[in-house]
Motif scaffolding. Sequence first.
Motif, PDB file in Angstrom:
ATOM      1  N   VAL A  47       3.989   7.129   1.709  1.00 25.19           N
ATOM      2  CA  VAL A  47       2.725   6.394   1.683  1.00 25.19           C
ATOM      3  C   VAL A  47       1.590   7.393   1.858  1.00 25.19           C
ATOM      4  CG1 VAL A  47       1.305   4.663   2.844  1.00 25.19           C
ATOM      5  CG2 VAL A  47       3.778   4.315   2.673  1.00 25.19           C
ATOM      6  N   CYS A  96      -3.858   4.125   1.588  1.00 26.20           N
ATOM      7  CA  CYS A  96      -3.426   2.887   2.240  1.00 26.20           C
ATOM      8  C   CYS A  96      -4.609   2.192   2.917  1.00 26.20           C
ATOM      9  CB  CYS A  96      -2.348   3.203   3.276  1.00 26.20           C
ATOM     10  SG  CYS A  96      -1.787   1.757   4.205  1.00 26.20           S
ATOM     11  N   ILE A  97      -4.688   0.859   2.730  1.00 29.87           N
ATOM     12  CA  ILE A  97      -5.736   0.077   3.400  1.00 29.87           C
ATOM     13  C   ILE A  97      -5.139  -0.824   4.488  1.00 29.87           C
ATOM     14  CG2 ILE A  97      -7.356   0.128   1.465  1.00 29.87           C
ATOM     15  CD1 ILE A  97      -6.316  -2.719   0.708  1.00 29.87           C
ATOM     16  N   GLY A  98      -3.857  -0.622   4.758  1.00 30.72           N
ATOM     17  CA  GLY A  98      -3.221  -1.377   5.837  1.00 30.72           C
ATOM     18  C   GLY A  98      -3.094  -2.861   5.579  1.00 30.72           C
ATOM     19  N   CYS A  99      -2.936  -3.237   4.314  1.00 29.12           N
ATOM     20  CA  CYS A  99      -2.902  -4.672   3.975  1.00 29.12           C
ATOM     21  C   CYS A  99      -1.640  -5.371   4.483  1.00 29.12           C
ATOM     22  CB  CYS A  99      -3.036  -4.861   2.472  1.00 29.12           C
ATOM     23  SG  CYS A  99      -1.539  -4.436   1.543  1.00 29.12           S
ATOM     24  N   GLY A 100      -0.575  -4.621   4.661  1.00 26.34           N
ATOM     25  CA  GLY A 100       0.649  -5.204   5.210  1.00 26.34           C
ATOM     26  C   GLY A 100       1.664  -5.670   4.188  1.00 26.34           C
ATOM     27  N   ALA A 101       1.317  -5.606   2.913  1.00 26.91           N
ATOM     28  CA  ALA A 101       2.227  -6.141   1.892  1.00 26.91           C
ATOM     29  C   ALA A 101       3.584  -5.436   1.891  1.00 26.91           C
ATOM     30  CB  ALA A 101       1.573  -6.030   0.515  1.00 26.91           C
ATOM     31  N   CYS A 102       3.578  -4.131   1.984  1.00 25.32           N
ATOM     32  CA  CYS A 102       4.855  -3.404   1.901  1.00 25.32           C
ATOM     33  C   CYS A 102       5.747  -3.716   3.101  1.00 25.32           C
ATOM     34  CB  CYS A 102       4.609  -1.898   1.796  1.00 25.32           C
ATOM     35  SG  CYS A 102       3.619  -1.206   3.144  1.00 25.32           S
ATOM     36  N   CYS A 104       1.706  -2.609  -4.268  1.00 27.31           N
ATOM     37  CA  CYS A 104       0.694  -2.041  -3.369  1.00 27.31           C
ATOM     38  C   CYS A 104      -0.659  -2.070  -4.083  1.00 27.31           C
ATOM     39  CB  CYS A 104       1.057  -0.600  -2.996  1.00 27.31           C
ATOM     40  SG  CYS A 104      -0.251   0.211  -2.047  1.00 27.31           S
ATOM     41  N   THR A 155      -3.372  -0.537  -3.730  1.00 25.86           N
ATOM     42  CA  THR A 155      -4.119   0.712  -3.905  1.00 25.86           C
ATOM     43  C   THR A 155      -3.261   1.844  -4.487  1.00 25.86           C
ATOM     44  OG1 THR A 155      -3.599   1.443  -1.655  1.00 25.86           O
ATOM     45  CG2 THR A 155      -5.610   0.140  -1.947  1.00 25.86           C
ATOM     46  N   ILE A 193       1.818   3.927  -2.485  1.00 24.41           N
ATOM     47  CA  ILE A 193       3.240   4.232  -2.305  1.00 24.41           C
ATOM     48  C   ILE A 193       3.760   5.028  -3.487  1.00 24.41           C
ATOM     49  CG2 ILE A 193       5.553   3.220  -2.037  1.00 24.41           C
ATOM     50  CD1 ILE A 193       4.177   0.734  -0.827  1.00 24.41           C
TER      51      ILE A 193
HETATM   52  S1  SF4 Z   1       1.039  -2.277   0.451  1.00 27.88           S
HETATM   53 FE1  SF4 Z   1      -0.028  -0.328   0.138  1.00 27.88          FE
HETATM   54  S2  SF4 Z   1      -2.074  -0.623   1.024  1.00 27.88           S
HETATM   55 FE2  SF4 Z   1      -0.763  -2.266   1.800  1.00 27.88          FE
HETATM   56  S3  SF4 Z   1      -0.010  -1.474   3.770  1.00 27.88           S
HETATM   57 FE3  SF4 Z   1       1.514  -0.949   2.208  1.00 27.88          FE
HETATM   58  S4  SF4 Z   1       0.971   1.134   1.507  1.00 27.88           S
HETATM   59 FE4  SF4 Z   1      -0.797   0.279   2.611  1.00 27.88          FE
END
Ligand code: SF4
Length: 63
Positions: A5, A10-16, A54, A56, A59
């Motif tokens: 990552v 990364c914007i810390g969205c939490g999706a991953c 992701c 942005t 990953i």
């Molecule tokens: S999906 Fe992408 S932007 Fe969102 S927390 Fe994971 S690495 Fe970060």
Amino acid sequence: MKAKVSESLCIGCGACAALVPDEFDFNDDGFAYAVNDEVKEENKELVKDAKENCPTGAISVEE
Ligand code: SF4
């Protein structure tokens, strides 16, 4: 397979982490990181999905 990552993207969205909690977690700054040196066999497809989803492009995956 290795997952990485980019903390600068990364914007810390939490999706991953929501998709593959076994492979992605958050550091103290709220950015995701890859938990395992090598992606577990059973998680490979999910990690590829996480990469695709992701928002942005943070990953990257290395075979
Ligand atoms: S999906 Fe992408 S932007 Fe969102 S927390 Fe994971 S690495 Fe970060």
